[in-house]
Design a protein around this motif. Structure first.
Motif, short mmCIF file in Angstrom:
data_model
loop_
_atom_site.label_atom_id
_atom_site.label_comp_id
_atom_site.label_asym_id
_atom_site.label_seq_id
_atom_site.Cartn_x
_atom_site.Cartn_y
_atom_site.Cartn_z
N ILE A 41 -34.40 -5.04 2.12
CA ILE A 41 -34.83 -4.47 3.39
C ILE A 41 -34.81 -2.94 3.34
O ILE A 41 -35.76 -2.27 3.74
N GLU A 42 -33.71 -2.38 2.82
CA GLU A 42 -33.63 -0.93 2.73
C GLU A 42 -34.71 -0.37 1.81
O GLU A 42 -35.34 0.66 2.12
N GLY A 43 -34.92 -1.06 0.68
CA GLY A 43 -35.90 -0.58 -0.29
C GLY A 43 -37.33 -0.65 0.19
O GLY A 43 -38.19 0.10 -0.29
N VAL A 44 -37.61 -1.54 1.15
CA VAL A 44 -38.95 -1.63 1.74
C VAL A 44 -39.09 -0.70 2.93
O VAL A 44 -40.09 0.01 3.09
N LEU A 45 -38.07 -0.67 3.79
CA LEU A 45 -38.16 0.09 5.03
C LEU A 45 -38.31 1.59 4.80
O LEU A 45 -39.17 2.23 5.41
N VAL A 46 -37.47 2.15 3.93
CA VAL A 46 -37.47 3.62 3.78
C VAL A 46 -38.81 4.15 3.31
O VAL A 46 -39.40 5.02 3.97
#
Length: 366
Positions: free
Chosen positions: A281-286
């Motif tokens: 999630i973090e790797g896609v969102l940022v």
């Protein structure tokens, strides 16, 4: 003859995948960490409180969704359902592939709270499928808003295909269960005969209960609308929490950018690689938020703060919720050990609910 994969190998593979996700997806986003520290000093604390409240409201909306898909005679109190859902959420955040473990615990707690065995499983299936459809519809709305004004992006096509497959699979499943239930029952029984530890009668019972609940939802339009609205509220309040955390650091994210980034991250997080999509999630969102004009420092801080509320805080809260369940009204109710599809004709009297006795009077007890 089935091939058993050793536990140490499964855990080792999960650890390696987690490290790869952190190495190649999450760590590259830390390049703006120095700038992020400067941005941190200007955060608006009041918005952080609002973000936390929105996250709590999202959890409450999920409990209301649970309540809406359960049969009226099986419903425990909203407070009990909220604690059960919070407990399962925390468990799903602690283990790779933890959704399966969380589902099993959720089932056992719901049974102890008086929910019928088949009702618990069928409601969970309807809830999960309906929630996935709503998430993908949100993503589609974001794409429809964004493409005419910002142009297409190769990743949009992947998102559109995934969303279409999910919605199509749910639609086909609903049709098979509601209009061709007898044929579906025969297929399920045939498959169950070939699966170790699965009773064909138990599998049939689950299919028929699921089909009955879908027909009730189809006939009761107000109920269907309420369930859909609660599913949408669950996702939208969570997305709104992310927006507020980003705004706390000084950036108002565009609606289409928020929906696309949030939708993509959560759709990809459904792949059970890491617990709760940690790293994914973090790797896609940022980077997606950066692509929609959010500075890297604000995107990093906003996402990390949101994940503290969305992912990490429910873990200790779930422990407290579980303790409150096991020391409150459920103290003297033993958690059922078996699943409803294993042996439907012999169920312990202590875990057989009144709803099961009325719905299935032929069930035998030890």
């Amino acid at each position: 003859m089935s091939l058993r994969v050793p536990m140490w190998l499964r855990r080792g593979a999960s650890a390696i995948v987690l490290l790869l996700v952190i190495e190649y997806a999450l760590l590259p986003q830390l390049a703006g960490a120095r700038k992020a520290l400067e941005t941190l000093s200007g955060v608006e604390a009041a918005y952080l409180v609002v973000g936390l409240l929105l996250e709590a409201a999202s959890l409450l909306a999920y409990a209301m969704l649970t309540r809406s898909v359960l049969a009226r005679e099986d419903r425990p109190s909203l407070w009990t359902l909220t604690r059960i859902d919070l407990t399962s959420l925390g468990v799903s955040h602690m283990l790779p592939g933890g959704a399966a473990t969380a589902s099993a615990l959720r089932y056992r707690l719901q049974r102890s709270a008086g929910i019928g065995a088949s009702e618990a499983v069928s409601a969970a299936a309807i809830q999960g499928a309906g929630s996935a459809v709503v998430l993908n519809v949100m993503l589609w709305i974001g794409l429809l808003i964004s493409i005419p004004t910002r142009g297409a992006n190769p990743i949009y096509g992947t998102a559109a295909v995934v969303g279409t497959l999910v919605i199509g699979a749910v639609f086909i499943g609903v049709v098979l269960l509601t209009r061709g239930s007898e044929r579906t029952v025969r297929i399920v029984r045939a498959i169950a005969r070939r699966l170790p530890g699965v009773s064909p009668s138990g599998a049939e019972n689950l299919v028929r209960t699921l089909a009955d609940r879908l027909r009730v939802l189809g006939r009761d339009r107000p109920l269907l609308i309420r369930a859909t609205l609660w599913a949408a509220a669950n996702w939208l309040l969570d997305a709104a929490s992310l927006w507020v955390f980003l705004y706390a650091y000084g950036h108002a994210t565009a609606l289409d950018g928020l929906l696309i980034a949030y939708g993509l991250a959560n759709v990809l997080a459904a792949i059970p690689i890491t617990p709760g999509g940690l790293g994914i999630i973090e790797g896609v969102l940022v980077p997606t938020l950066v692509g929609f004009s959010t500075t890297r420092a604000i995107a990093l801080l906003g996402v990390v703060t949101w994940r503290l509320a969305n992912f990490w805080l429910p873990i200790p809260a779930s422990a407290l919720a579980y303790l409150s369940l096991r020391t409150g009204p459920l103290l003297h109710r033993r958690l059922p050990a078996q699943r409803p599809w294993t042996n439907p004709n012999r169920i312990n009297e202590e875990t057989l609910s009144e709803a099961d006795r009325v719905r299935h009077p032929t069930l035998k007890c030890d």
